[in-house]
Design a protein around this motif. Structure first.
Motif, PDB file in Angstrom:
ATOM      1  N   THR A 125       0.779   7.005  -6.671  1.00 51.83           N
ATOM      2  CA  THR A 125      -0.441   7.809  -6.766  1.00 51.83           C
ATOM      3  C   THR A 125      -0.219   9.242  -6.288  1.00 51.83           C
ATOM      4  O   THR A 125      -0.853  10.169  -6.791  1.00 51.83           O
TER       5      THR A 125
ATOM      6  N   LYS B 166       0.832  -1.204   0.000  1.00 49.07           N
ATOM      7  CA  LYS B 166       0.000   0.000   0.000  1.00 49.07           C
ATOM      8  C   LYS B 166       0.868   1.256   0.000  1.00 49.07           C
ATOM      9  O   LYS B 166       0.602   2.209  -0.746  1.00 49.07           O
TER      10      LYS B 166
ATOM     11  N   ALA C 175       2.326   1.716  -3.433  1.00 44.13           N
ATOM     12  CA  ALA C 175       1.333   2.240  -4.368  1.00 44.13           C
ATOM     13  C   ALA C 175       1.121   3.731  -4.159  1.00 44.13           C
ATOM     14  O   ALA C 175       0.950   4.498  -5.122  1.00 44.13           O
TER      15      ALA C 175
ATOM     16  N   ILE D 252      -5.367  -1.663  -5.672  1.00 42.32           N
ATOM     17  CA  ILE D 252      -4.931  -1.959  -7.039  1.00 42.32           C
ATOM     18  C   ILE D 252      -5.998  -2.841  -7.693  1.00 42.32           C
ATOM     19  O   ILE D 252      -6.288  -3.925  -7.191  1.00 42.32           O
TER      20      ILE D 252
ATOM     21  N   ALA E 298      -3.942  -2.277  -1.170  1.00 44.91           N
ATOM     22  CA  ALA E 298      -3.364  -1.116  -1.846  1.00 44.91           C
ATOM     23  C   ALA E 298      -4.331  -0.433  -2.803  1.00 44.91           C
ATOM     24  O   ALA E 298      -3.989   0.604  -3.377  1.00 44.91           O
TER      25      ALA E 298
ATOM     26  N   VAL F 189      -1.785   3.053 -10.168  1.00 48.06           N
ATOM     27  CA  VAL F 189      -1.252   1.690 -10.160  1.00 48.06           C
ATOM     28  C   VAL F 189      -2.355   0.780 -10.695  1.00 48.06           C
ATOM     29  O   VAL F 189      -3.298   0.426  -9.990  1.00 48.06           O
TER      30      VAL F 189
END
Length: 300
Positions: free
Chosen positions: A81, A74, A77, A123, A121, A87
């Motif tokens: 971001t 996380k 990621a 994703i 995360a 991601v």
């Protein structure tokens, strides 16, 4: 310029949603990788565990996940971001059709760890190829049918597990593997949905299908099933891929189809690196702009 036909506020609408896999910066930290991507103007990425603080990724196998936690993924990621880079997926790329039941069970357990990482995360996609036996890659008549059934059963289990967490499986198929064509991948997607209502998506890599499908044919079968795309090229009779523009794909034609069927789906470069990614990115964007101009000229 193509965009000159439109208002300045429309500019983002007519740009390729281009990214690059984090494997292209494997020796860099996550933070430095994200900085490099932002510097070059990439908008999205496919995260793989090939970085100093997130190591262990093993292509077509099971990597060492020691020390990797959902929180660490996380945080990684968030490095992307926070720099405006989405991601798109977590790159699993393991062997999902191994003839050994114990190996397939281990692959499922491995995939479940990745699902946990992706869910924490935020994703959306988990990506994998079909997998192969080293030294026997390709379609082998003596194992073709069993390989397909093994792959389908593994995917069913992984897709069901992923959907519980809001993650979706994206399969990358290839002429060199058990799913050798866009039509075959479409059949697999339809069979899984009909039999158990699981939703498998396609991660379309045009270089992987060039030997058996033209640019338009790929989208004819998979246009409604694409989660995201890989961007690389290939000589039509070659085993290994090359950078965009160094192979036999007609990129203007490909991008025309992309605009029609998959526009704004993440288009994530492979094979380039920190030294040439800017040049390869420009090649892809030029092809997109040329394709868009062709479409506009037809209208006007």
């Amino acid at each position: 310029m193509l965009i000159a036909k439109f208002n300045k506020t429309d500019e983002e609408k007519f740009m390729l949603n281009i990214g690059i896999t984090s494997r292209s910066f494997s020796k860099l930290t996550i933070s430095d990788t994200a900085d490099q991507m932002r510097t070059h103007g990439f908008k999205c990425t496919e995260l793989c565990f090939t970085h100093p603080e997130l190591p262990g990724w093993t292509y077509n196998g099971i990597g060492d996940l020691t020390g990797i936690t959902p929180q660490k993924v996380k945080e990684a990621a968030q490095e992307f971001t926070s720099r405006g880079i989405a991601v798109t997926s977590l790159g699993l790329f393991t062997d999902l059709r191994n003839p050994d039941p114990a190996a397939r069970e281990a692959a499922v357990d491995y995939a479940k760890r990745y699902i946990e990482f992706a869910a924490e995360a935020g994703i959306p996609y988990l990506a994998s190829e079909c997998g192969f036996t080293p030294g026997r890659r390709g379609i082998n008549a003596d194992t073709y049918e069993s390989d397909y059934q093994n792959l389908k059963e593994t995917l069913r289990t992984v897709c069901l597990e992923a959907e519980k967490s809001g993650v979706h499986m994206a399969l990358e198929a290839c002429v060199l593997d058990i799913i050798p064509s866009p039509r075959r991948l479409k059949t697999l997607i339809e069979e899984l949905e009909a039999e158990t209502h699981v939703r498998l998506g396609a991660m379309l890599d045009p270089a992987n299908f060039l030997a058996n499908s033209d640019e338009e044919g790929m989208f004819h079968y998979l246009g409604h099933d694409i989660y995201y795309l890989h961007g690389k090229d290939r000589k039509i009779n070659a085993t290994y891929g090359v950078n965009i523009g160094d192979g036999d794909i007609d990129w203007t034609k490909f991008m025309e189809c992309y605009i029609r069927y998959a526009d704004k789906k993440p288009f994530i470069l492979e094979y380039c690196n920190k030294d040439n990614c800017g040049e390869i990115k420009q090649r892809a964007e030029d092809a997109y702009d040329a394709a868009f101009q062709v479409i506009i000229n037809r209208i006007y």
